[in-house]
Design a protein around this motif. Structure first.
Motif, mmCIF file in Angstrom:
data_model
loop_
_atom_site.group_PDB
_atom_site.id
_atom_site.type_symbol
_atom_site.label_atom_id
_atom_site.label_comp_id
_atom_site.label_asym_id
_atom_site.label_seq_id
_atom_site.Cartn_x
_atom_site.Cartn_y
_atom_site.Cartn_z
ATOM 1 N N ARG A 6 10.131 32.812 28.572
ATOM 2 C CA ARG A 6 10.256 32.059 27.329
ATOM 3 C C ARG A 6 11.595 31.330 27.343
ATOM 4 O O ARG A 6 12.559 31.785 27.976
ATOM 5 C CB ARG A 6 10.199 32.995 26.124
ATOM 6 C CG ARG A 6 8.828 33.626 25.901
ATOM 7 C CD ARG A 6 8.890 34.679 24.799
ATOM 8 N NE ARG A 6 9.534 35.895 25.268
ATOM 9 C CZ ARG A 6 10.071 36.813 24.457
ATOM 10 N NH1 ARG A 6 10.083 36.616 23.142
ATOM 11 N NH2 ARG A 6 10.622 37.901 24.946
ATOM 12 N N CYS A 15 15.088 30.397 26.534
ATOM 13 C CA CYS A 15 16.161 31.252 26.050
ATOM 14 C C CYS A 15 17.498 30.526 26.205
ATOM 15 O O CYS A 15 17.701 29.820 27.203
ATOM 16 C CB CYS A 15 16.172 32.566 26.844
ATOM 17 S SG CYS A 15 17.381 33.786 26.290
ATOM 18 N N TYR A 41 16.353 33.987 22.436
ATOM 19 C CA TYR A 41 15.094 33.277 22.667
ATOM 20 C C TYR A 41 14.925 32.176 21.620
ATOM 21 O O TYR A 41 15.141 32.400 20.432
ATOM 22 C CB TYR A 41 13.910 34.230 22.622
ATOM 23 C CG TYR A 41 13.769 35.071 23.875
ATOM 24 C CD1 TYR A 41 13.353 34.492 25.065
ATOM 25 C CD2 TYR A 41 14.065 36.431 23.862
ATOM 26 C CE1 TYR A 41 13.217 35.252 26.220
ATOM 27 C CE2 TYR A 41 13.937 37.197 25.013
ATOM 28 C CZ TYR A 41 13.508 36.606 26.195
ATOM 29 O OH TYR A 41 13.390 37.356 27.337
ATOM 30 N N ASP A 93 8.658 31.567 21.332
ATOM 31 C CA ASP A 93 7.859 32.672 21.872
ATOM 32 C C ASP A 93 6.754 32.173 22.796
ATOM 33 O O ASP A 93 5.960 32.948 23.299
ATOM 34 C CB ASP A 93 7.238 33.481 20.725
ATOM 35 C CG ASP A 93 6.703 34.829 21.208
ATOM 36 O OD1 ASP A 93 7.452 35.554 21.892
ATOM 37 O OD2 ASP A 93 5.537 35.149 20.906
#
Length: 466
Positions: free
Chosen positions: A318, A320, A337, A340
């Motif tokens: 994901r 980040c 993050y 999602d």
């Protein structure tokens, strides 16, 4: 071939294609932008011969070239004729397993297991096929003929990363690599090549432990080297165990060095255990370094040292954001993050490489499909990491890394197109999809149709017409 029932591997579009081809006139849907004049080069694994136990991603490199000119399109593919490919071609069988491991019955004189299968970049007039265990392999533009290893007149004496960074201001190419003795050691090399193609620096340093380092981070004034716990072990390899394995207890380190500084001055920051294959971009901001990466909680593809698999729910990437405070009295860095959405293969407008950027793109999974599904869409994010748009292919189709092409050299950031290869599962063939880079949600503005499939590969780059 197109009417045969696809195998399970073909349904995932990772099985190799057994041929080289030239298609001088491809059909298109929509209208190819007339400003697109050049070639999209892509690289990826396509084993010439199957080898028991060898993972698909260590297969021989195959290059795919989509040439676009004045609204027309053509295609060519060729294997990279590495010493390994030539030896196996002459033998008519596989001589190597995974990670350059020779098979027991391979001739003693055959020693080079390089596959040149990960990336292809153009710098200082040379087209280079790359994989991180060997030197660059020079390719003839257009024909895709293999010219052989390029060591810059002997100035580079170690493997060369598959992810060098080209400074958009100076044209300098910055690189790193494993130790000449092999990747299963804690020694890394790094250096730079001028815009004229001359090596201006080559040095080495020791890392906290032997790690698989696939990508690194370059900003205007700094180099960052992530040492994350996919560990390399010669002892494991000699014992027939996984040469690379997930060892989270080793921790996560990132070494920060000034671009003009010494390896002796590297400062090691610590973070939460994770793994990163690919960096989107990074920049400096008031004494901080901000880096956007595709982060996994646990590494995919590689087991624990005892052979246990990692957790598939955590083995997804994901977007980040890493932040390093260079002025604070801390050895930690933050990891936040930004989305999602499962994704990989992040790209930017390369004219902003190492500088603050306002646009980014990556291939993503459709959240409406089962967990573990292949990448089947494109996400567009702003400089804050917030999603601005997304596009998903029909169920079952997959998509490659999106490559940005500017409308012109002086166009504003993000003004241009994204090029990505899409596999059509129902027809078992591929299209080159062309998107308006700032409006991916509307879908492709044009499709270039191939009569066969292009296996899902790794990385590519656009080379504009001279």
């Amino acid at each position: 071939m197109l009417h045969e029932r696809p195998s399970r591997a073909e349904r995932a579009n990772i099985a190799p294609i057994p041929f080289e081809a030239d298609a001088p006139h491809l059909q298109t849907s929509g209208e190819l932008p007339r400003e697109l004049n050049g070639t999209l080069y892509r690289n990826g694994p396509n084993p010439q011969f199957s080898s028991p136990g060898a993972h698909w991603f260590v297969g021989d490199g195959m290059l795919h070239a989509f040439h676009l000119e004045s609204g027309r399109a053509s295609y060519r593919n060729r294997w990279v004729r590495t010493p390994k490919w030539l030896a196996e071609h002459d033998a008519g069988r596989a001589l190597f397993g995974g990670f350059g491991r020779k098979l027991a019955d391979a001739p003693a004189a055959v020693t080079d297991g390089g596959v040149a299968n990960t990336n292809i970049v153009f710098h200082a007039g040379r087209l280079l096929a790359l994989e991180e265990g060997h030197l660059p392999t020079e390719i003839e533009p257009g024909t895709l003929a293999t010219r052989g290893y390029h060591d810059y007149g002997g100035a580079i004496k170690a493997p060369f990363t598959a992810h060098p960074k080209i400074d958009p201001s100076t044209g300098e190419m910055v690189f790193f690599g494993y130790n000449a003795a092999g990747p299963l050691t804690p020694t890394l090399s790094f250096g730079s090549v001028s815009a004229a193609g001359k090596v201006t620096r080559f040095d080495r340093f020791e890392t906290p432990y032997a790690s698989m380092v696939h990508d690194f981070i370059v900003t205007e004034n700094h180099l960052l080297f992530p040492i994350l716990p996919i560990t390399g072990s010669m002892a494991r390899a000699m014992a027939g165990q996984p040469p690379y394995a997930w060892e989270p207890d080793k921790g996560a380190y990132v070494g920060v060095m000034k671009r003009g500084g010494s390896a002796d001055d590297i400062v090691w920051f610590r973070g939460e255990t994770c793994y990163v294959f690919h960096v989107m971009n990074a920049w400096e901001d008031s004494g901080r370094i901000i880096a956007d990466v595709m982060q996994f909680e646990e590494a995919p593809l590689f087991p624990h040292p005892d052979g246990r698999p990692t957790d598939p729910q955590k083995s997804r990437a994901r977007l980040c954001r890493w932040v390093f405070d260079l002025t604070g009295n801390t050895e930690g860095f933050s990891q936040t993050y930004l989305d999602d959405l499962t994704g990989e293969f992040p790209r930017i407008d390369d004219r902003r490489a190492g500088l603050k950027s306002g646009h980014g793109w990556y291939a993503c999974a459709n959240p409406g499909m089962p967990a573990g599904s292949w990448l089947s869409g494109i996400a567009h994010v702003g400089g804050d990491g917030v999603r601005r748009g997304q596009y998903f292919l029909p169920p079952g189709d997959t998509i490659s890394e999106p490559v940005f092409v500017a409308r012109s050299e002086d166009a504003t950031e993000g003004d241009g197109w994204l090029l990505a290869v899409a596999w059509r599962a129902r027809d078992n063939r591929s299209d080159l999809a062309v998107f308006n880079a700032t409006d991916v949600t509307s879908g492709p503005v044009a499709l270039v149709h191939l009569g066969h499939r292009v296996p899902d590969g790794f990385h590519g780059n656009w080379v504009g017409a001279a």
